[in-house]
Design a protein around this motif. Structure first.
Motif, PDB file in Angstrom:
ATOM      1  N   THR A   1       3.142   4.920   2.402  1.00 39.86           N
ATOM      2  CA  THR A   1       2.554   3.628   2.721  1.00 39.86           C
ATOM      3  C   THR A   1       1.282   3.442   1.906  1.00 39.86           C
ATOM      4  OG1 THR A   1       3.438   3.700   4.961  1.00 39.86           O
ATOM      5  CG2 THR A   1       1.587   2.220   4.576  1.00 39.86           C
ATOM      6  N   THR A   2       1.218   2.345   1.172  1.00 39.66           N
ATOM      7  CA  THR A   2       0.036   2.027   0.374  1.00 39.66           C
ATOM      8  C   THR A   2      -0.862   1.096   1.169  1.00 39.66           C
ATOM      9  OG1 THR A   2       1.292   2.273  -1.670  1.00 39.66           O
ATOM     10  CG2 THR A   2      -0.798   1.067  -1.812  1.00 39.66           C
ATOM     11  N   VAL A   3      -2.112   1.507   1.320  1.00 43.29           N
ATOM     12  CA  VAL A   3      -3.103   0.755   2.095  1.00 43.29           C
ATOM     13  C   VAL A   3      -4.171   0.228   1.152  1.00 43.29           C
ATOM     14  CG1 VAL A   3      -4.856   0.918   3.917  1.00 43.29           C
ATOM     15  CG2 VAL A   3      -2.708   2.196   4.131  1.00 43.29           C
TER      16      VAL A   3
ATOM     17  N   LEU B   1      -7.667   8.960   5.646  1.00 49.07           N
ATOM     18  CA  LEU B   1      -6.357   8.305   5.657  1.00 49.07           C
ATOM     19  C   LEU B   1      -5.436   8.869   4.573  1.00 49.07           C
ATOM     20  CD1 LEU B   1      -7.411   4.636   6.447  1.00 49.07           C
ATOM     21  CD2 LEU B   1      -6.350   6.295   7.995  1.00 49.07           C
ATOM     22  N   ALA B   2      -6.000   9.239   3.438  1.00 48.49           N
ATOM     23  CA  ALA B   2      -5.202   9.882   2.387  1.00 48.49           C
ATOM     24  C   ALA B   2      -4.678  11.228   2.890  1.00 48.49           C
ATOM     25  CB  ALA B   2      -6.034  10.053   1.117  1.00 48.49           C
ATOM     26  N   GLU B   3      -5.501  11.956   3.616  1.00 53.88           N
ATOM     27  CA  GLU B   3      -5.075  13.241   4.205  1.00 53.88           C
ATOM     28  C   GLU B   3      -3.957  13.029   5.226  1.00 53.88           C
ATOM     29  OE1 GLU B   3      -6.673  16.606   4.339  1.00 53.88           O
ATOM     30  OE2 GLU B   3      -7.791  16.184   2.515  1.00 53.88           O
ATOM     31  N   CYS B   4      -3.926  11.845   5.838  1.00 55.32           N
ATOM     32  CA  CYS B   4      -2.884  11.509   6.817  1.00 55.32           C
ATOM     33  C   CYS B   4      -1.598  11.038   6.139  1.00 55.32           C
ATOM     34  CB  CYS B   4      -3.387  10.431   7.778  1.00 55.32           C
ATOM     35  SG  CYS B   4      -4.657  10.997   8.914  1.00 55.32           S
ATOM     36  N   GLY B   5      -1.595  10.989   4.808  1.00 51.74           N
ATOM     37  CA  GLY B   5      -0.388  10.643   4.073  1.00 51.74           C
ATOM     38  C   GLY B   5      -0.321   9.238   3.515  1.00 51.74           C
ATOM     39  N   PHE B   6      -1.394   8.468   3.660  1.00 49.81           N
ATOM     40  CA  PHE B   6      -1.407   7.114   3.110  1.00 49.81           C
ATOM     41  C   PHE B   6      -1.901   7.148   1.665  1.00 49.81           C
ATOM     42  CE2 PHE B   6      -2.034   6.498   7.693  1.00 49.81           C
ATOM     43  CZ  PHE B   6      -1.043   5.570   7.967  1.00 49.81           C
ATOM     44  N   GLU B   7      -1.323   6.298   0.831  1.00 48.76           N
ATOM     45  CA  GLU B   7      -1.835   6.102  -0.531  1.00 48.76           C
ATOM     46  C   GLU B   7      -2.902   5.023  -0.427  1.00 48.76           C
ATOM     47  OE1 GLU B   7      -0.356   4.285  -4.740  1.00 48.76           O
ATOM     48  OE2 GLU B   7       1.059   5.549  -3.642  1.00 48.76           O
ATOM     49  N   MET B   8      -4.096   5.289  -0.908  1.00 52.69           N
ATOM     50  CA  MET B   8      -5.221   4.377  -0.731  1.00 52.69           C
ATOM     51  C   MET B   8      -5.585   3.666  -2.028  1.00 52.69           C
ATOM     52  SD  MET B   8      -5.727   4.858   2.481  1.00 52.69           S
ATOM     53  CE  MET B   8      -7.174   3.833   2.681  1.00 52.69           C
TER      54      MET B   8
ATOM     55  N   LEU C   1      -5.972   4.354  15.360  1.00 50.82           N
ATOM     56  CA  LEU C   1      -5.911   3.591  14.112  1.00 50.82           C
ATOM     57  C   LEU C   1      -4.707   4.016  13.281  1.00 50.82           C
ATOM     58  CD1 LEU C   1      -7.070   1.627  11.986  1.00 50.82           C
ATOM     59  CD2 LEU C   1      -8.512   3.519  11.193  1.00 50.82           C
ATOM     60  N   VAL C   2      -4.548   5.316  13.075  1.00 55.61           N
ATOM     61  CA  VAL C   2      -3.449   5.836  12.254  1.00 55.61           C
ATOM     62  C   VAL C   2      -2.102   5.485  12.878  1.00 55.61           C
ATOM     63  CG1 VAL C   2      -2.355   7.955  11.397  1.00 55.61           C
ATOM     64  CG2 VAL C   2      -4.829   7.653  11.186  1.00 55.61           C
ATOM     65  N   ASP C   3      -1.974   5.670  14.179  1.00 56.15           N
ATOM     66  CA  ASP C   3      -0.706   5.342  14.850  1.00 56.15           C
ATOM     67  C   ASP C   3      -0.367   3.860  14.696  1.00 56.15           C
ATOM     68  OD1 ASP C   3      -0.408   7.972  15.651  1.00 56.15           O
ATOM     69  OD2 ASP C   3      -1.048   7.609  17.725  1.00 56.15           O
ATOM     70  N   THR C   4      -1.354   3.000  14.827  1.00 58.98           N
ATOM     71  CA  THR C   4      -1.124   1.563  14.685  1.00 58.98           C
ATOM     72  C   THR C   4      -0.742   1.211  13.255  1.00 58.98           C
ATOM     73  OG1 THR C   4      -2.599   1.049  16.508  1.00 58.98           O
ATOM     74  CG2 THR C   4      -2.165  -0.726  14.941  1.00 58.98           C
ATOM     75  N   MET C   5      -1.403   1.823  12.280  1.00 53.92           N
ATOM     76  CA  MET C   5      -1.052   1.575  10.884  1.00 53.92           C
ATOM     77  C   MET C   5       0.386   1.988  10.608  1.00 53.92           C
ATOM     78  SD  MET C   5      -4.673   2.760   9.140  1.00 53.92           S
ATOM     79  CE  MET C   5      -4.041   2.759   7.458  1.00 53.92           C
TER      80      MET C   5
ATOM     81  N   SER D   1       6.157   3.280   9.112  1.00 56.09           N
ATOM     82  CA  SER D   1       6.132   4.512   8.337  1.00 56.09           C
ATOM     83  C   SER D   1       6.031   5.708   9.269  1.00 56.09           C
ATOM     84  CB  SER D   1       4.964   4.512   7.347  1.00 56.09           C
ATOM     85  OG  SER D   1       3.730   4.506   8.032  1.00 56.09           O
ATOM     86  N   LYS D   2       6.397   6.837   8.733  1.00 58.74           N
ATOM     87  CA  LYS D   2       6.365   8.075   9.494  1.00 58.74           C
ATOM     88  C   LYS D   2       5.355   9.006   8.856  1.00 58.74           C
ATOM     89  CE  LYS D   2      11.143   7.517  10.765  1.00 58.74           C
ATOM     90  NZ  LYS D   2      12.489   7.706  10.320  1.00 58.74           N
ATOM     91  N   PRO D   3       4.757   9.881   9.645  1.00 59.58           N
ATOM     92  CA  PRO D   3       3.808  10.835   9.064  1.00 59.58           C
ATOM     93  C   PRO D   3       4.517  11.786   8.107  1.00 59.58           C
ATOM     94  CG  PRO D   3       4.186  11.316  11.392  1.00 59.58           C
ATOM     95  CD  PRO D   3       4.912  10.048  11.073  1.00 59.58           C
TER      96      PRO D   3
END
Length: 138
Positions: free
Chosen positions: A6-8, A25-32, A110-114, A120-122
């Motif tokens: 997921t790109t944020v 958020l990048a550590e949580c798997g999101f592309e920032m 926040l992460v769960d809502t995103m 998306s899945k973790p």
């Protein structure tokens, strides 16, 4: 989404907040993708692809709510999450926002809502369901 990531697009005029939250958020798997100026962000969002916009509320030139309106006009299906130092904002500030997190927000919420907003899945969950992951862990 790009290859299951997921790109944020995170817009916040506070460089320290951008670096800290963006890193987490990048550590949580999101592309920032980040921007520090809402006017610059508005110009950039015409040329980049992203799955979710994460916007600070209090910024110079445009508030996060005003930027949310502009983004929704360009990309009506992109979910927008607004962050603010206020526990509650007037409903008029949340018209074009899919979720608002204020003072005292827990990072997990926040992460769960995103993830929910982008379906998306973790990391480690791609191709698996929550039920399968849970059964694998028991």
């Amino acid at each position: 989404m790009n290859n299951g990531t997921t790109t944020v697009f995170y817009v916040d005029d506070n460089a320290r907040s951008r670096k800290l939250l963006g890193g987490v958020l990048a550590e949580c798997g999101f592309e920032m993708i980040t921007a520090g100026d809402p006017v610059e962000a508005l110009c950039r969002c015409r040329n980049i692809c992203f799955d979710l916009a994460l916007l600070d509320y209090q910024m110079p030139s445009l508030t996060g709510s005003q930027l949310a309106l502009e983004i929704k006009l360009l990309m009506p299906d992109v979910p927008i999450v607004l962050l603010s130092g206020y526990a509650v904002l007037p409903a008029t500030e949340l018209v074009f926002v899919d979720a608002h997190f204020g003072n005292g927000t827990h990072l997990d919420d926040l992460v769960d809502t995103m993830r929910l907003l982008t379906n998306s899945k973790p990391p480690g969950m791609v191709g698996r369901t929550w039920a399968t992951a849970w059964s694998d862990s028991t």
